[in-house]
Structures are given as C-alpha cells and as structure tokens.
Motif scaffolding. Structure first.
Motif, mmCIF file in Angstrom:
data_model
loop_
_atom_site.group_PDB
_atom_site.id
_atom_site.type_symbol
_atom_site.label_atom_id
_atom_site.label_comp_id
_atom_site.label_asym_id
_atom_site.label_seq_id
_atom_site.Cartn_x
_atom_site.Cartn_y
_atom_site.Cartn_z
ATOM 1 N N ILE A 1 0.847 -1.187 0.000
ATOM 2 C CA ILE A 1 0.000 0.000 0.000
ATOM 3 C C ILE A 1 0.882 1.236 0.000
ATOM 4 N N ILE A 2 0.660 2.086 -0.997
ATOM 5 C CA ILE A 2 1.441 3.310 -1.164
ATOM 6 C C ILE A 2 0.481 4.493 -1.155
ATOM 7 N N VAL A 3 0.669 5.397 -0.219
ATOM 8 C CA VAL A 3 -0.086 6.646 -0.193
ATOM 9 C C VAL A 3 0.833 7.766 -0.651
ATOM 10 N N VAL A 4 0.346 8.571 -1.575
ATOM 11 C CA VAL A 4 1.109 9.714 -2.080
ATOM 12 C C VAL A 4 0.364 10.978 -1.684
ATOM 13 N N ASP A 5 0.926 11.710 -0.739
ATOM 14 C CA ASP A 5 0.276 12.904 -0.232
ATOM 15 C C ASP A 5 0.666 14.120 -1.072
ATOM 16 N N GLY A 6 -0.327 14.918 -1.406
ATOM 17 C CA GLY A 6 -0.093 16.072 -2.261
ATOM 18 C C GLY A 6 -0.120 17.389 -1.516
ATOM 19 N N GLY A 7 0.439 17.402 -0.303
ATOM 20 C CA GLY A 7 0.524 18.656 0.454
ATOM 21 C C GLY A 7 -0.612 18.864 1.430
ATOM 22 N N SER A 8 -1.002 17.822 2.144
ATOM 23 C CA SER A 8 -2.082 17.946 3.123
ATOM 24 C C SER A 8 -1.704 18.918 4.234
ATOM 25 N N THR A 9 -2.709 19.624 4.734
ATOM 26 C CA THR A 9 -2.517 20.529 5.875
ATOM 27 C C THR A 9 -3.347 20.104 7.079
ATOM 28 N N ASP A 10 -3.981 18.930 6.988
ATOM 29 C CA ASP A 10 -4.863 18.481 8.069
ATOM 30 C C ASP A 10 -4.291 17.311 8.865
ATOM 31 N N GLY A 11 -3.011 16.981 8.641
ATOM 32 C CA GLY A 11 -2.408 15.873 9.370
ATOM 33 C C GLY A 11 -2.621 14.509 8.758
ATOM 34 N N THR A 12 -3.057 14.467 7.510
ATOM 35 C CA THR A 12 -3.271 13.170 6.857
ATOM 36 C C THR A 12 -2.034 12.277 6.899
ATOM 37 N N PRO A 13 -0.831 12.747 6.525
ATOM 38 C CA PRO A 13 0.338 11.848 6.516
ATOM 39 C C PRO A 13 0.620 11.229 7.870
ATOM 40 N N GLU A 14 0.543 12.025 8.919
ATOM 41 C CA GLU A 14 0.825 11.501 10.258
ATOM 42 C C GLU A 14 -0.226 10.473 10.680
ATOM 43 N N ARG A 15 -1.455 10.702 10.272
ATOM 44 C CA ARG A 15 -2.545 9.798 10.658
ATOM 45 C C ARG A 15 -2.399 8.430 10.007
ATOM 46 N N VAL A 16 -1.958 8.399 8.759
ATOM 47 C CA VAL A 16 -1.980 7.134 8.022
ATOM 48 C C VAL A 16 -0.630 6.433 7.947
ATOM 49 N N ALA A 17 0.435 7.083 8.371
ATOM 50 C CA ALA A 17 1.773 6.504 8.220
ATOM 51 C C ALA A 17 1.885 5.081 8.760
ATOM 52 N N PRO A 18 1.314 4.756 9.943
ATOM 53 C CA PRO A 18 1.452 3.380 10.440
ATOM 54 C C PRO A 18 0.661 2.340 9.653
ATOM 55 N N LEU A 19 -0.216 2.802 8.766
ATOM 56 C CA LEU A 19 -1.146 1.903 8.086
ATOM 57 C C LEU A 19 -0.727 1.564 6.661
ATOM 58 N N VAL A 20 0.416 2.101 6.222
ATOM 59 C CA VAL A 20 0.834 1.913 4.828
ATOM 60 C C VAL A 20 2.279 1.435 4.780
ATOM 61 N N ASP A 21 2.677 0.965 3.615
ATOM 62 C CA ASP A 21 4.050 0.501 3.424
ATOM 63 C C ASP A 21 4.974 1.609 2.955
ATOM 64 N N LYS A 22 4.435 2.513 2.143
ATOM 65 C CA LYS A 22 5.226 3.647 1.669
ATOM 66 C C LYS A 22 4.356 4.888 1.715
ATOM 67 N N LEU A 23 4.892 5.938 2.308
ATOM 68 C CA LEU A 23 4.214 7.229 2.352
ATOM 69 C C LEU A 23 5.105 8.226 1.633
ATOM 70 N N LEU A 24 4.633 8.702 0.485
ATOM 71 C CA LEU A 24 5.418 9.591 -0.365
ATOM 72 C C LEU A 24 4.822 10.990 -0.355
ATOM 73 N N GLN A 25 5.661 11.962 -0.653
ATOM 74 C CA GLN A 25 5.217 13.338 -0.819
ATOM 75 C C GLN A 25 5.385 13.731 -2.283
ATOM 76 N N SER A 26 4.429 14.476 -2.784
ATOM 77 C CA SER A 26 4.454 14.868 -4.192
ATOM 78 C C SER A 26 3.847 16.254 -4.332
ATOM 79 N N ALA A 27 4.181 16.922 -5.419
ATOM 80 C CA ALA A 27 3.441 18.127 -5.771
ATOM 81 C C ALA A 27 1.974 17.752 -5.961
ATOM 82 N N PRO A 28 1.047 18.646 -5.600
ATOM 83 C CA PRO A 28 -0.374 18.303 -5.748
ATOM 84 C C PRO A 28 -0.756 18.104 -7.210
ATOM 85 N N GLY A 29 -1.746 17.278 -7.395
ATOM 86 C CA GLY A 29 -2.205 16.910 -8.734
ATOM 87 C C GLY A 29 -2.340 15.407 -8.792
#
Length: 230
Positions: free
Chosen positions: A35-63
């Motif tokens: 499971i790979i989540v690609v965050d596009g610049g969340s400001t609501d804490g999405t990355p921190e909330r889901v980090a333990p639940l995924v295998d890879k958490l990536l950051q990307s430009a939005p789009g």
C-alpha cells in the motif's frame, strides 16, 4: 501477493476518509500487498494519521496524475491498483480483484455506487457504470487496475490537471477493453451533495464534452473549480 499487487492512493486533506479505506484494505496488506499513499501537500495531518497503516508514504506536488505516477514509480507489484482516498471496498470486491488478477488481464476497473442512498444518486451510479461499459472508458472513482509494465511502457498518466483517467483509458482501450468488475465499490457522494446533484452532472458532462473537443485540461480544471464553488 507482494509481487502481485501494489495499491496506489493519492491523497490531500483526507484525514477522516483515508483511514477507513486503509482499514478495508488491511486484509490485503496482511497477505502481502503493498500500500502506497502519495500525499499532495495535506494541511490536516493526513500523513501523520496514516503513516502506520501503509508501506510507503510519499510526498508529491499536488495533482492527482502526478501523485499516482509518483506512487507507480515506487511500486513493486505486477499490477497497480489506483484507488481514491474516499472509496470504500468490501471483502467481496477484494476477493474478486485477486481472482481476476490471477487471470492476468491488461487492465480494468470496478463498478461504483455513490455513498448516498437517494434515488437520483443511485441512478447516477448506474449511468456511470453503463457509460463505462459501453465506451470502454473508466473514471478514477472506478479504481483502475493495470499491469505495471504496461503502465510504464505507455508513460503512465498524462501530467494534466483534469481528465487524466479519461486520457489513460482512451490509450489503453486501443490495446484491450477494460475488464469490468462487480461488486461495486462505494465512492463518496460529497461532490454531488455539496454542489447539487444535477448541477454537478451537468458540469461534469460539459467538461468531458469540452475535453473530447480538444479543450485544454488546465482550463477545464479552472472551470471545474469555479463550477464547484459557485
């Protein structure tokens, strides 16, 4: 299963919805799917909330196209499954997907139903699925799956602001029409409920027609934003 399936989820400010989807997908992850989540610049804490639940958490430009391409580039599975963050997936749908992938299709998608149970939204879900079956074109809400090798060979999603799912479908169906799976996935109806059901239908059909007639996707994205706010 780790070698079979990578699930790519683009997200931006989905702190509440995304953990529900990840809970649905947990059995696949336990069985070895990536499971790979690609965050596009969340400001609501999405990355921190889901980090333990995924295998890879990536950051990307939005789009969405950029985010999904970034996830695909980091994936290792034979198949990529692109799932929107506000989707819910039943155990029966997961099993149907696995059974289908073992037959090695080129690409495909699921039927959908909208989360509101109103008659107008049930009709819209039915029409989305019927249109897709007739045209061989899938929308992103329908959770497109595709062989990773084929996705890479054809340069993935076009880096455009809107209609990246339509553009990919038009290229892929020249190779093979999509496999259309049931049971339906549950997709959020918040767009229709926020902006008005038939107003949203008209907006989406108008934008899609403009795209088929050659309109610039960047301009269509601006039109979509204005239409959603007004």
């Amino acid at each position: 299963m780790a070698e079979l399936l990578s699930i790519v989820i683009p997200a931006r400010n989905e702190r509440e919805a995304l953990p529900l989807l990840l809970s649905d997908l947990a059995p696949l992850r336990s069985a070895g799917a990536e499971i790979i989540v690609v965050d596009g610049g969340s400001t609501d804490g999405t990355p921190e909330r889901v980090a333990p639940l995924v295998d890879k958490l990536l950051q990307s430009a939005p789009g969405r196209a950029r985010q999904m391409n970034a996830g695909a580039a980091a994936a290792s599975g034979e198949y990529l499954w692109f799932v929107h963050a506000d989707t819910r997936v039943s155990a029966a749908a997961l099993q149907r997907l696995l059974d289908t992938l073992l037959k090695r299709p080129l690409w495909g998608r699921f039927d959908v139903r909208l989360s509101s149970g109103g008659p107008s939204l049930r009709l819209i879900g039915t029409m989305i699925n019927l249109r897709s079956r007739l045209t061989g074109v899938a929308s992103g809400d329908q959770a497109i799956f595709i062989k990773r090798e084929v996705f890479a060979q054809h340069a993935g999603f076009a880096d455009i602001a809107l209609m990246e799912d339509i553009e990919l479908s038009r290229r892929m169906k020249r190779l093979q029409r999509p496999v259309c799976l049931r049971p339906a996935l549950l997709t959020s109806s918040r767009r229709w409920e926020t902006n008005g059901v038939w107003r949203t239908v008209w907006l989406m059909w108008r934008l899609r027609l403009a795209y088929y007639c050659g309109a610039n996707p960047d301009q269509l994205a601006r039109d979509y934003q204005r239409g959603s706010r007004s």
